[in-house]
Write a protein that holds these residues in place. Structure first.
Motif, PDB file in Angstrom:
ATOM      1  N   PHE A   1       0.839  -1.196   0.000  1.00 31.34           N
ATOM      2  CA  PHE A   1       0.000   0.000   0.000  1.00 31.34           C
ATOM      3  C   PHE A   1       0.872   1.242   0.000  1.00 31.34           C
ATOM      4  CE2 PHE A   1       0.727  -1.031   4.445  1.00 31.34           C
ATOM      5  CZ  PHE A   1       0.844   0.190   5.107  1.00 31.34           C
ATOM      6  N   PHE A   2       0.317   2.327  -0.521  1.00 37.91           N
ATOM      7  CA  PHE A   2       0.978   3.622  -0.493  1.00 37.91           C
ATOM      8  C   PHE A   2       0.709   4.293   0.860  1.00 37.91           C
ATOM      9  CE2 PHE A   2       0.100   2.845  -4.992  1.00 37.91           C
ATOM     10  CZ  PHE A   2       1.348   3.079  -5.552  1.00 37.91           C
ATOM     11  N   GLU A   3       1.635   5.123   1.289  1.00 35.18           N
ATOM     12  CA  GLU A   3       1.473   5.808   2.572  1.00 35.18           C
ATOM     13  C   GLU A   3       0.168   6.591   2.623  1.00 35.18           C
ATOM     14  OE1 GLU A   3       4.135   8.517   5.647  1.00 35.18           O
ATOM     15  OE2 GLU A   3       4.739   8.339   3.548  1.00 35.18           O
ATOM     16  N   SER A   4      -0.218   7.175   1.500  1.00 35.36           N
ATOM     17  CA  SER A   4      -1.436   7.981   1.448  1.00 35.36           C
ATOM     18  C   SER A   4      -2.709   7.141   1.463  1.00 35.36           C
ATOM     19  CB  SER A   4      -1.422   8.849   0.184  1.00 35.36           C
ATOM     20  OG  SER A   4      -1.245   8.048  -0.973  1.00 35.36           O
ATOM     21  N   ASP A   5      -2.589   5.812   1.338  1.00 32.88           N
ATOM     22  CA  ASP A   5      -3.768   4.941   1.286  1.00 32.88           C
ATOM     23  C   ASP A   5      -4.424   4.728   2.642  1.00 32.88           C
ATOM     24  OD1 ASP A   5      -3.438   4.532  -1.422  1.00 32.88           O
ATOM     25  OD2 ASP A   5      -2.531   2.555  -1.226  1.00 32.88           O
ATOM     26  N   VAL A   6      -3.628   4.798   3.709  1.00 32.19           N
ATOM     27  CA  VAL A   6      -4.119   4.463   5.050  1.00 32.19           C
ATOM     28  C   VAL A   6      -3.978   5.680   5.954  1.00 32.19           C
ATOM     29  CG1 VAL A   6      -3.772   2.985   7.072  1.00 32.19           C
ATOM     30  CG2 VAL A   6      -3.516   2.028   4.768  1.00 32.19           C
ATOM     31  N   GLN A   7      -5.060   6.050   6.605  1.00 39.85           N
ATOM     32  CA  GLN A   7      -5.018   7.199   7.498  1.00 39.85           C
ATOM     33  C   GLN A   7      -4.038   6.940   8.652  1.00 39.85           C
ATOM     34  OE1 GLN A   7      -8.862   8.567   8.867  1.00 39.85           O
ATOM     35  NE2 GLN A   7      -9.853   7.921   6.957  1.00 39.85           N
ATOM     36  N   PRO A   8      -3.279   7.951   9.057  1.00 35.44           N
ATOM     37  CA  PRO A   8      -2.344   7.764  10.169  1.00 35.44           C
ATOM     38  C   PRO A   8      -3.014   7.192  11.416  1.00 35.44           C
ATOM     39  CG  PRO A   8      -1.924   9.860   9.077  1.00 35.44           C
ATOM     40  CD  PRO A   8      -3.170   9.309   8.454  1.00 35.44           C
ATOM     41  N   ALA A   9      -4.260   7.591  11.672  1.00 35.24           N
ATOM     42  CA  ALA A   9      -4.973   7.111  12.857  1.00 35.24           C
ATOM     43  C   ALA A   9      -5.315   5.623  12.782  1.00 35.24           C
ATOM     44  CB  ALA A   9      -6.256   7.921  13.057  1.00 35.24           C
ATOM     45  N   HIS A  10      -5.192   5.042  11.589  1.00 35.96           N
ATOM     46  CA  HIS A  10      -5.523   3.618  11.411  1.00 35.96           C
ATOM     47  C   HIS A  10      -4.287   2.743  11.273  1.00 35.96           C
ATOM     48  CE1 HIS A  10      -9.602   4.974   9.476  1.00 35.96           C
ATOM     49  NE2 HIS A  10      -9.526   5.262  10.764  1.00 35.96           N
ATOM     50  N   ARG A  11      -3.110   3.342  11.298  1.00 36.35           N
ATOM     51  CA  ARG A  11      -1.899   2.561  11.043  1.00 36.35           C
ATOM     52  C   ARG A  11      -1.631   1.508  12.126  1.00 36.35           C
ATOM     53  NH1 ARG A  11       2.201   4.544   7.695  1.00 36.35           N
ATOM     54  NH2 ARG A  11       3.423   2.842   8.614  1.00 36.35           N
TER      55      ARG A  11
ATOM     56  N   ILE B   1      -3.360  -0.758  12.988  1.00 38.59           N
ATOM     57  CA  ILE B   1      -3.881  -2.059  12.561  1.00 38.59           C
ATOM     58  C   ILE B   1      -2.849  -2.814  11.727  1.00 38.59           C
ATOM     59  CG2 ILE B   1      -5.693  -3.199  11.209  1.00 38.59           C
ATOM     60  CD1 ILE B   1      -7.525  -0.836  11.901  1.00 38.59           C
ATOM     61  N   VAL B   2      -2.100  -2.098  10.879  1.00 34.78           N
ATOM     62  CA  VAL B   2      -1.196  -2.772   9.949  1.00 34.78           C
ATOM     63  C   VAL B   2       0.281  -2.672  10.309  1.00 34.78           C
ATOM     64  CG1 VAL B   2      -2.693  -2.690   7.936  1.00 34.78           C
ATOM     65  CG2 VAL B   2      -1.246  -0.723   8.448  1.00 34.78           C
ATOM     66  N   ASP B   3       0.651  -1.725  11.149  1.00 40.46           N
ATOM     67  CA  ASP B   3       2.076  -1.540  11.441  1.00 40.46           C
ATOM     68  C   ASP B   3       2.773  -2.820  11.929  1.00 40.46           C
ATOM     69  OD1 ASP B   3       2.301   1.001  10.513  1.00 40.46           O
ATOM     70  OD2 ASP B   3       2.300   1.986  12.468  1.00 40.46           O
ATOM     71  N   PRO B   4       2.139  -3.639  12.785  1.00 39.42           N
ATOM     72  CA  PRO B   4       2.838  -4.858  13.239  1.00 39.42           C
ATOM     73  C   PRO B   4       3.068  -5.884  12.119  1.00 39.42           C
ATOM     74  CG  PRO B   4       1.028  -4.292  14.718  1.00 39.42           C
ATOM     75  CD  PRO B   4       0.870  -3.457  13.493  1.00 39.42           C
ATOM     76  N   LEU B   5       2.428  -5.694  10.979  1.00 39.04           N
ATOM     77  CA  LEU B   5       2.507  -6.673   9.893  1.00 39.04           C
ATOM     78  C   LEU B   5       3.523  -6.301   8.823  1.00 39.04           C
ATOM     79  CD1 LEU B   5      -1.342  -7.154   9.312  1.00 39.04           C
ATOM     80  CD2 LEU B   5       0.151  -8.483  10.817  1.00 39.04           C
ATOM     81  N   ILE B   6       3.991  -5.066   8.826  1.00 37.87           N
ATOM     82  CA  ILE B   6       4.821  -4.571   7.727  1.00 37.87           C
ATOM     83  C   ILE B   6       6.186  -5.252   7.704  1.00 37.87           C
ATOM     84  CG2 ILE B   6       6.027  -2.530   6.829  1.00 37.87           C
ATOM     85  CD1 ILE B   6       3.627  -0.869   7.851  1.00 37.87           C
ATOM     86  N   SER B   7       6.541  -5.779   6.528  1.00 35.65           N
ATOM     87  CA  SER B   7       7.839  -6.432   6.348  1.00 35.65           C
ATOM     88  C   SER B   7       8.912  -5.447   5.930  1.00 35.65           C
ATOM     89  CB  SER B   7       7.734  -7.522   5.271  1.00 35.65           C
ATOM     90  OG  SER B   7       6.829  -8.522   5.628  1.00 35.65           O
ATOM     91  N   ARG B   8       8.524  -4.495   5.080  1.00 31.36           N
ATOM     92  CA  ARG B   8       9.526  -3.572   4.503  1.00 31.36           C
ATOM     93  C   ARG B   8       8.826  -2.287   4.118  1.00 31.36           C
ATOM     94  NH1 ARG B   8      13.476  -0.970   3.154  1.00 31.36           N
ATOM     95  NH2 ARG B   8      15.327  -1.695   2.058  1.00 31.36           N
ATOM     96  N   GLU B   9       9.528  -1.164   4.267  1.00 32.75           N
ATOM     97  CA  GLU B   9       8.970   0.124   3.869  1.00 32.75           C
ATOM     98  C   GLU B   9      10.028   0.970   3.185  1.00 32.75           C
ATOM     99  OE1 GLU B   9       8.742   3.069   7.446  1.00 32.75           O
ATOM    100  OE2 GLU B   9       8.192   1.084   8.208  1.00 32.75           O
ATOM    101  N   TRP B  10       9.547   1.830   2.279  1.00 27.92           N
ATOM    102  CA  TRP B  10      10.425   2.704   1.507  1.00 27.92           C
ATOM    103  C   TRP B  10       9.795   4.094   1.469  1.00 27.92           C
ATOM    104  CZ3 TRP B  10       8.486  -2.007   0.000  1.00 27.92           C
ATOM    105  CH2 TRP B  10       9.392  -3.064  -0.128  1.00 27.92           C
TER     106      TRP B  10
ATOM    107  N   GLY C   1       5.389   7.304   0.227  1.00 26.81           N
ATOM    108  CA  GLY C   1       5.950   6.111   0.847  1.00 26.81           C
ATOM    109  C   GLY C   1       5.229   4.850   0.402  1.00 26.81           C
ATOM    110  N   TYR C   2       5.919   3.715   0.488  1.00 24.75           N
ATOM    111  CA  TYR C   2       5.363   2.446   0.028  1.00 24.75           C
ATOM    112  C   TYR C   2       5.695   1.365   1.052  1.00 24.75           C
ATOM    113  CZ  TYR C   2       3.668  -0.801  -3.573  1.00 24.75           C
ATOM    114  OH  TYR C   2       2.942  -1.727  -4.288  1.00 24.75           O
ATOM    115  N   PHE C   3       4.727   0.512   1.345  1.00 29.19           N
ATOM    116  CA  PHE C   3       4.861  -0.490   2.406  1.00 29.19           C
ATOM    117  C   PHE C   3       4.419  -1.855   1.889  1.00 29.19           C
ATOM    118  CE2 PHE C   3       4.117   3.651   4.132  1.00 29.19           C
ATOM    119  CZ  PHE C   3       4.928   3.749   5.252  1.00 29.19           C
ATOM    120  N   SER C   4       5.102  -2.894   2.309  1.00 24.27           N
ATOM    121  CA  SER C   4       4.745  -4.250   1.897  1.00 24.27           C
ATOM    122  C   SER C   4       4.614  -5.166   3.107  1.00 24.27           C
ATOM    123  CB  SER C   4       5.790  -4.825   0.935  1.00 24.27           C
ATOM    124  OG  SER C   4       5.711  -4.175  -0.327  1.00 24.27           O
TER     125      SER C   4
END
Length: 390
Positions: free
Chosen positions: A55-65, A67-76, A93-96
């Protein structure tokens, strides 16, 4: 004959489908509503399957991160695109996320009795999930997150792909993802190569097509990945993993008929509710939004869950009309080998416009700008499509 769950347990919520949408809902509830007795039912032996979600950084609201932050393998902090006419670096930004992270977190945060794998949900009704073996699981509320279901009422193309995690003998030299390399030979529609640098020598390379059919020749895609790597001077030491997939790209259809054809409760999430980004078929942003909404419900019961998720799906369908029009331009307005021109035209626009575009938040001015300039398809093809899909 159906048999009741051997535990005779009556859950607060049963989630049918342990993919991205169902898994994120379960994780959000585990954090904010640990008092609820939930069960996640997944047909496969692991949750999430074998995927890399991005997902792109702009796809997910900061207040909702959360939920997904513990799952992120890599970010750029940026990414690149390459087209025949130009190349470009963009600052979004881009996250996988690797799917095994979802499986890990579900098993870490939920008790074993809440996780049922290797058991497909065959039939769903209010208060009841019937498994393929006839076992019945009862719950105060049931949520359907099993996947796309019957798509016959929708007009669709396909985004299909074969991706490999490569171990290279020497560093690849990439410092950021290449989201689209469309300088490759155009075959079977719009073709591009997608690259994610997980380490200096580990690189995920995906051969992707926006095609009219879902049929995929994995062996041929593997060969093309090898050719692409060789052309870049990358020497492959090993293929660490591989994934294949076909995602529907929706450009039209009868949403009401789609909803009716998939008999279930109205509490649906993910692709089962067409909660995907029409252009990219990315499901993660809407899955995060859905999980956040459910976790903050004051009272989770079938009626309230049905109403909220049915309304969410209808709003998302309505708000996606412009993006479906662009998909119609892509699939119906251009010759397959020239489809890349639509994305080449789009990516020439302003960075913030592109961020809003991927987040599904294009302003009226954005939409005008996306439709202006030298058209990527013939005006004689564009006008009938505009009249039909506007």
């Amino acid at each position: 004959m159906p048999t009741h769950d051997s535990s005779s347990r009556h859950y607060d919520l049963a989630i049918a489908g342990g993919g991205l949408a169902g898994g994120l809902i379960a994780l959000a509830l585990a954090k904010l509503r640990p008092d609820l007795d939930i069960v996640v039912i997944e047909a496969e032996e692991t949750f999430g399957g074998n995927h890399i979600w991005s997902f792109f950084e702009s796809d997910v609201q900061p207040a909702h991160r959360w939920i997904v932050d513990p799952l992120i393998s890599r970010e750029w902090d940026s990414y690149e695109v390459h087209f025949p006419q130009y190349s470009r670096q963009l600052g979004n930004g881009y996250f996988s996320i690797e799917s095994h992270n979802l499986d890990r977190e579900l098993r870490r945060q939920l008790p074993p009795e809440a996780l049922r794998t290797g058991q497909a949900a065959a039939k769903i009704g209010k208060g009841l999930v019937q498994l393929a073996d006839g076992t019945e699981i009862s719950a105060y509320a049931v949520l359907d997150a099993r996947g796309g279901g019957d798509l016959s009422a929708l007009e669709i193309g396909w985004q299909k792909f074969c991706g490999q995690m490569l171990k290279l003998k020497k560093p690849h030299g990439l410092s950021r993802p290449v989201i689209m390399d469309a300088t490759v030979e155009q075959i079977d529609g719009y073709r591009f190569v997608y690259c994610l640098p997980f380490s200096d020598t580990e690189l995920f390379v995906e051969d992707t097509y926006y095609a009219d059919t879902a049929e995929m020749d994995s062996a041929e895609s593997q060969r093309r990945i090898s050719e692409y790597a060789a052309a870049k001077g990358w020497q492959i030491e090993a293929v660490l993993s591989q994934e294949n997939g076909q995602l529907p790209v929706i450009y039209g259809g009868d949403f009401k008929a789609f909803w009716t054809a998939n008999e279930s409760v109205d509490a649906r999430a993910g692709a089962r509710a067409a909660l995907i980004q029409p252009i990219t078929s990315y499901s993660l942003p809407m899955a995060v939004q859905t999980a956040n909404m459910i976790a903050h419900m004051p009272d989770i019961n079938q009626d309230s869950l049905d109403e909220m998720l049915r309304n969410l799906a209808h709003r998302h369908w309505k708000s996606g009309k412009f993006y479906r029009l662009l998909c119609a331009f892509l699939f119906l307005g251009a010759k397959p080998t020239k489809r890349y021109k639509t994305l080449e035209h789009t990516y020439a626009k302003d960075e913030q416009l592109l961020a809003r575009f991927y987040a599904g938040q294009s302003t009226r001015l954005d939409k005008i700008r996306l439709l202006t300039g030298k058209p990527p398809i013939s005006i004689f093809r564009a006008i009938p499509l505009l009249l039909k899909y506007k």
